[in-house]
Design an enzyme around this catalytic site. Structure first.
Site, PDB file in Angstrom:
ATOM      1  CD  GLU A  29      -5.372   2.856   9.014  1.00 42.33           C
ATOM      2  OE1 GLU A  29      -4.965   2.636   7.878  1.00 42.33           O
ATOM      3  OE2 GLU A  29      -4.588   3.000   9.986  1.00 42.33           O
ATOM      4  CG  ASN A  32      -9.730   5.911   7.916  1.00 43.90           C
ATOM      5  OD1 ASN A  32      -9.186   6.975   8.204  1.00 43.90           O
ATOM      6  ND2 ASN A  32      -9.847   4.931   8.782  1.00 43.90           N
ATOM      7  CG  HIS A  56      -6.058  -2.389   7.162  1.00 43.30           C
ATOM      8  ND1 HIS A  56      -4.869  -2.544   6.499  1.00 43.30           N
ATOM      9  CD2 HIS A  56      -5.958  -1.167   7.764  1.00 43.30           C
ATOM     10  CE1 HIS A  56      -4.100  -1.490   6.679  1.00 43.30           C
ATOM     11  NE2 HIS A  56      -4.739  -0.643   7.446  1.00 43.30           N
ATOM     12  NE  ARG A  57      -1.084  -1.972   8.630  1.00 37.16           N
ATOM     13  CZ  ARG A  57      -0.750  -2.624   7.530  1.00 37.16           C
ATOM     14  NH1 ARG A  57      -0.811  -3.944   7.512  1.00 37.16           N
ATOM     15  NH2 ARG A  57      -0.361  -1.979   6.446  1.00 37.16           N
ATOM     16  CB  SER A 116       1.988  10.829  11.026  1.00 41.83           C
ATOM     17  OG  SER A 116       1.893  10.054   9.849  1.00 41.83           O
ATOM     18  CB  SER A 117       6.882   8.872   8.827  1.00 43.56           C
ATOM     19  OG  SER A 117       6.030   7.834   8.357  1.00 43.56           O
ATOM     20  CD  GLN A 118       0.373   8.252   6.370  1.00 41.70           C
ATOM     21  OE1 GLN A 118      -0.549   9.062   6.334  1.00 41.70           O
ATOM     22  NE2 GLN A 118       0.181   6.951   6.453  1.00 41.70           N
ATOM     23  CG  ASP A 167      -5.940   3.037   1.944  1.00 38.68           C
ATOM     24  OD1 ASP A 167      -7.132   2.962   2.286  1.00 38.68           O
ATOM     25  OD2 ASP A 167      -5.017   3.308   2.738  1.00 38.68           O
ATOM     26  CG  ASP A 207       1.596   0.501   9.637  1.00 39.79           C
ATOM     27  OD1 ASP A 207       1.083   1.137  10.571  1.00 39.79           O
ATOM     28  OD2 ASP A 207       1.688   0.949   8.481  1.00 39.79           O
ATOM     29  CE  LYS A 219      -1.607   1.639   3.822  1.00 44.82           C
ATOM     30  NZ  LYS A 219      -2.341   1.960   5.067  1.00 44.82           N
ATOM     31  NE  ARG A 265      -5.590   8.243  10.108  1.00 52.42           N
ATOM     32  CZ  ARG A 265      -5.152   7.376   9.195  1.00 52.42           C
ATOM     33  NH1 ARG A 265      -5.995   6.860   8.319  1.00 52.42           N
ATOM     34  NH2 ARG A 265      -3.879   7.047   9.152  1.00 52.42           N
ATOM     35  CE  LYS A 271      -6.290   2.348   5.759  1.00 56.11           C
ATOM     36  NZ  LYS A 271      -6.870   3.454   4.987  1.00 56.11           N
TER      37      LYS A 271
END
Length: 663
Positions: free
Chosen positions: A349, A95, A395-396, A172-174, A52, A321, A25, A125, A423
């Site tokens: 999430e 999401n 999902h996780r 968040s690294s995002q 996603d 994750d 992903k 978020r 996802k």
């Protein structure tokens, strides 16, 4: 993909075989956006097909990208050198954080009139640190709801590139990834510097971003983990063709499976130890707990090593994750396991620290948690509890807790809302069932028997769909066998009995709802004819054929469960079934239903003659010497003469739920 309200996993006892993973992903959505920012065409192979990535693809279409999707290959004609849309556009981002954050940054730097919204959880978020960094750059972004959270409106920027752009790295690294991907759009005339404030978490995800940027012609200068410089004159260049690695985070579930389950081991195709994804380092943590792991180009093999597994204490900043999977592995350890430096779990999430703690406690485990850590104590034999796992649309959580079905006490586990795995891994449960195994008596079977035209096929297929179980229409098996025999040039007489029996043992038949497929070809109408029924009667009197079909029917008992309908399912074929229902209706009502069916198909029919025929069939079926039609002693009787199909399905589900109690 299972789209049922819940999925009951029976107690699983072992696993072995090969799993091919879907694309990453993290890589997929990065590659989609980077390809869109290029001039020219990029062909992306092995793209993940998930919620996603569909969100990102939809957004790129709205922006005017040319997209051609053929399975997991996507051809993208980029926006580089073209005018971006001037009209107002509203994007729905679901999401999908890997789509929302970088797309927001790219839109804000490029400018326009854009609105970005998502599901309610997306609006919880935080995105404030990214917005603050973009505003420092001169981007115009407004909050349309709560300050610091989506939804957002993006307008035309007044870019200011003369000083470093600060961005927090400890949430968040995002956020940093989003800036790194967006800022080359503004770096034609001068270098742009990003300064990370605080400790940068999830560094391996930044490594993925930098690696991919290099593939697209952007050579970012990194000064430790504190400063990143995008050189002047940067311009995206299409790599032409790019392949997406399999998802290393998804690999964690099958690495854990190999470490937990008895069997000859699990082979994972699509990713190896040399992956560019940081989550591949999950294999080191699993090995520390006792897994035996070998690796080659694009593959991993895992076997159970130390047992019980070893409790560990681990800083999980590098595998945020995949570390969730360690929390479930901890239930099988010899002592407590503590996972630290996982504050980012709180803003994913769902609040994943709270989720993993709450659901582990349902199974009977003792769990402690803090702001950025969790400690899970193992569950010894005799202490596992049946549990219905709430998945929080995450999902996780769903995939992690599927591993709890391999418990020592052989108790089943319910996964609520299993479709949330779409996802990142839509076919996760199918992949799990392809390698997991258990004793036949652990696989639940529901039998629905009854006379001709009682509606058992419709009822059984509907209940099977609600539970996500396999479906067996035993009556159709004889019709399909006769049909296949005739196609093979055989007669339906005793002279060809052995050949028909051999054909029946491996009949490639599949039931999908009320549709019957023979080797992938729909034969529903062909076998449902009057002639099809007469042919079925001919083969049903051949003893060798009957025995072959009994064996074939037993083979339908596969994970996660089976719904079988017929006339002797509960008495002869599956006498140990967990639930047996004997469905009936008056001959008059059945004749009325059959009459309507025939009229709708354009056949003339006499209702009195139909009733007489049904009564005659009932008499023959109940008096035959082999497997006579009768309710099993422990069957629950359901007369549906005055019930709708919906009411009948509800009744069977109520009976089933009463026998499947989850804490």
């Amino acid at each position: 993909m299972f789209s049922t309200p819940f999925l009951d996993l029976p107690a699983l006892q072992g696993a072995s075989g090969t799993v091919t993973l879907p694309g990453s992903k993290s890589i997929s959505n990065r590659v989609l956006l980077l390809s869109a920012l290029c001039q020219g065409t990029t062909v992306v192979h092995d793209l993940l097909d998930s919620d996603d990535t569909r969100v990102m693809l939809a957004a790129l279409r709205q922006l005017g990208c040319g997209l051609e999707v053929q399975g997991t290959t996507v051809t993208i004609t980029g926006l580089g050198g073209r005018t971006w849309p001037s009209e107002a556009i509203e994007f729905f981002m679901g999401n999908a954080g890997t789509a929302m954050r970088p797309l927001t940054a790219a839109l804000a730097v490029q400018g326009g009139d854009f609105t970005l919204k998502g599901v309610p959880r997306m609006h919880e978020r935080p995105i404030g640190d990214l917005v603050d960094a973009l505003r420092e750059l001169g981007c115009a972004i407004d909050y349309l709801g709560n300050e610091g959270y989506p939804p957002l409106r993006v307008r035309q920027p007044t870019l200011q590139l003369d000083k470093p752009i600060p961005v927090r790295g400890d949430v968040s690294s995002q956020f940093l990834t989003a800036l790194l991907m967006a800022l080359p759009l503004a770096a034609q005339d001068r270098a742009i510097t990003i300064e990370v404030v605080g400790e940068l978490i999830s560094k391996p995800y930044i490594e993925i971003t930098l690696n991919l940027l290099a593939r697209y012609g952007i050579a970012v200068e990194r000064q430790g983990w504190e400063r990143f410089v995008i050189p002047a004159g940067s311009r995206y260049q299409s790599p032409g063709t790019i392949h997406v690695e399999a998802d290393a985070s998804s690999a964690s579930y099958f690495i854990a499976l190999g470490a937990i389950a008895q069997g000859s081991g699990i082979r994972i195709q699509g990713v190896g130890a040399d992956s560019i994804q940081g989550d591949i380092r999950f294999m080191d943590a699993a090995a520390q707990m006792g897994a035996k792991i070998t690796s080659g180009p694009n593959w991993l093999e895992i076997q159970r090593g130390a047992w019980p597994l070893k409790g560990i204490t681990l800083d999980c900043n590098h595998i945020p994750d995949a570390a969730m999977t360690l929390a479930v592995m901890a239930l099988y350890a010899d002592g407590p396991t503590t996972l630290r430096n996982i504050a980012s779990w709180r803003v994913k999430e769902t609040d994943r620290i709270a989720a993993m703690a709450n659901e582990s406690r349902k199974l009977g485990a003792t769990v402690e948690e803090g702001p950025d850590w969790i400690t899970i104590h193992p569950l010894p034999a005799d202490q596992w509890q049946r549990a219905s796992i709430h998945t929080y649309d995450d999902h996780r959580v769903a995939m992690c807790f599927s591993l709890a079905a391999f418990n020592a006490d052989l108790v089943p586990v319910r996964i609520e809302d299993p479709k949330c795995v779409a996802k990142t891994f839509p076919d996760y449960f199918e992949a799990l069932f392809s390698v997991a195994h258990t004793a036949a008596h652990n696989i639940p079977v529901i039998c629905i028997d009854g006379p001709t035209a009682s509606g058992k096929g419709t009822l059984a297929s509907r209940v099977a769909a609600q539970l996500g179980y396999h479906y067996l229409d035993s009556g159709a098996l004889y019709r399909v066998t006769a049909h296949a025999a005739l196609q093979a040039g055989l007669t339906l007489e005793a002279a060809d009995e052995a050949k028909i029996a051999e054909l029946a043992r491996s009949l490639p038949v599949l039931f999908e709802g009320e549709q019957v497929l023979l080797d992938g070809v729909d034969v529903t109408d062909a076998i449902r004819s009057e002639q099809g029924g007469m042919n079925a009667s001919k083969v049903s009197v051949l003893p060798a054929v009957r025995q072959a079909l009994i064996d074939l029917q037993h083979s339908f008992q596969r994970l996660p469960g089976l719904l079988a309908d017929g006339r002797d399912m509960g008495t002869v074929i599956f006498p140990e079934a967990a639930l047996k229902v004997f469905l009936t209706a008056s001959a008059a009502k059945r004749a009325e239903r059959r009459h309507k069916q025939l009229i709708l198909k354009g056949f003339s029919a006499n209702i009195d003659a139909l009733r007489a025929d049904l009564e005659a069939r009932d008499a023959r079926d109940t008096s035959r010497s082999v497997a006579p039609l009768k309710p099993a002693q422990d069957a629950l009787q359901l007369d549906n003469s005055s019930l709708t199909i919906e009411a009948s399905v509800e009744q069977v589900m109520v009976w089933w739920q009463s026998r499947q109690v989850f804490g």
